[in-house]
Design a protein around this motif. Structure first.
Motif, PDB file in Angstrom:
ATOM      1  N   ARG A  41       0.969  -1.264   0.080  1.00 44.30           N
ATOM      2  CA  ARG A  41      -0.026   0.201  -0.093  1.00 44.30           C
ATOM      3  C   ARG A  41       0.970   1.179   0.065  1.00 44.30           C
ATOM      4  N   PRO A  42       0.593   2.313  -0.869  1.00 43.69           N
ATOM      5  CA  PRO A  42       1.181   3.566  -0.756  1.00 43.69           C
ATOM      6  C   PRO A  42       1.194   4.276   0.530  1.00 43.69           C
ATOM      7  N   LEU A  43       2.090   5.033   0.674  1.00 37.66           N
ATOM      8  CA  LEU A  43       2.025   6.103   1.766  1.00 37.66           C
ATOM      9  C   LEU A  43       0.972   6.928   1.490  1.00 37.66           C
ATOM     10  N   ARG A  44       0.233   7.707   2.562  1.00 32.59           N
ATOM     11  CA  ARG A  44      -0.860   8.478   2.228  1.00 32.59           C
ATOM     12  C   ARG A  44      -0.789   9.945   1.815  1.00 32.59           C
ATOM     13  N   HIS A  45       0.605  10.522   2.024  1.00 35.08           N
ATOM     14  CA  HIS A  45       0.676  11.822   1.907  1.00 35.08           C
ATOM     15  C   HIS A  45       1.094  11.980   0.403  1.00 35.08           C
ATOM     16  N   PRO A  46       0.725  12.887  -0.383  1.00 37.98           N
ATOM     17  CA  PRO A  46       1.081  12.906  -1.684  1.00 37.98           C
ATOM     18  C   PRO A  46       2.507  13.028  -2.052  1.00 37.98           C
ATOM     19  N   SER A  47       3.283  13.747  -1.113  1.00 38.59           N
ATOM     20  CA  SER A  47       4.613  13.853  -1.189  1.00 38.59           C
ATOM     21  C   SER A  47       5.427  12.558  -1.269  1.00 38.59           C
TER      22      SER A  47
END
Length: 92
Positions: free
Chosen positions: A69-75
């Protein structure tokens, strides 16, 4: 000096679940330094968003991390939970 950390309680719970997927709520809460109620709330957040899945084993829970799963913050979204765990844990 102000008391703050670089990582949120959510990140600390993820790291603790990675270390011990069979930990009790009380063990997770103690390791992170939050109340049991806060640990449950954090686990509910992580479960609802697909980062952690609970499997019932008898009277206890076993937690499965979804490392892809990707980290949540766009950066940081180009990085995964697995990369965070690998970078910050001492799982060996």
């Amino acid at each position: 000096m102000a008391h703050w950390t670089f990582l949120t309680h959510h990140a600390h719970v993820l790291l603790e679940v990675a270390r011990n997927p069979d930990a009790t709520i009380e063990q997770l809460a103690a390791a992170v330094g939050v109340s049991a109620r806060s640990a449950v709330t954090i686990l509910n957040d992580l479960d609802a968003t697909g980062y952690v899945e609970r499997e019932r084993r008898g009277r206890r829970n076993h937690y499965v991390l979804h490392r892809d799963r990707p980290l949540r913050h766009p950066s940081n979204a180009t990085h995964t939970v697995g990369e965070l765990i690998d970078a910050l844990s001492d799982l060996g």
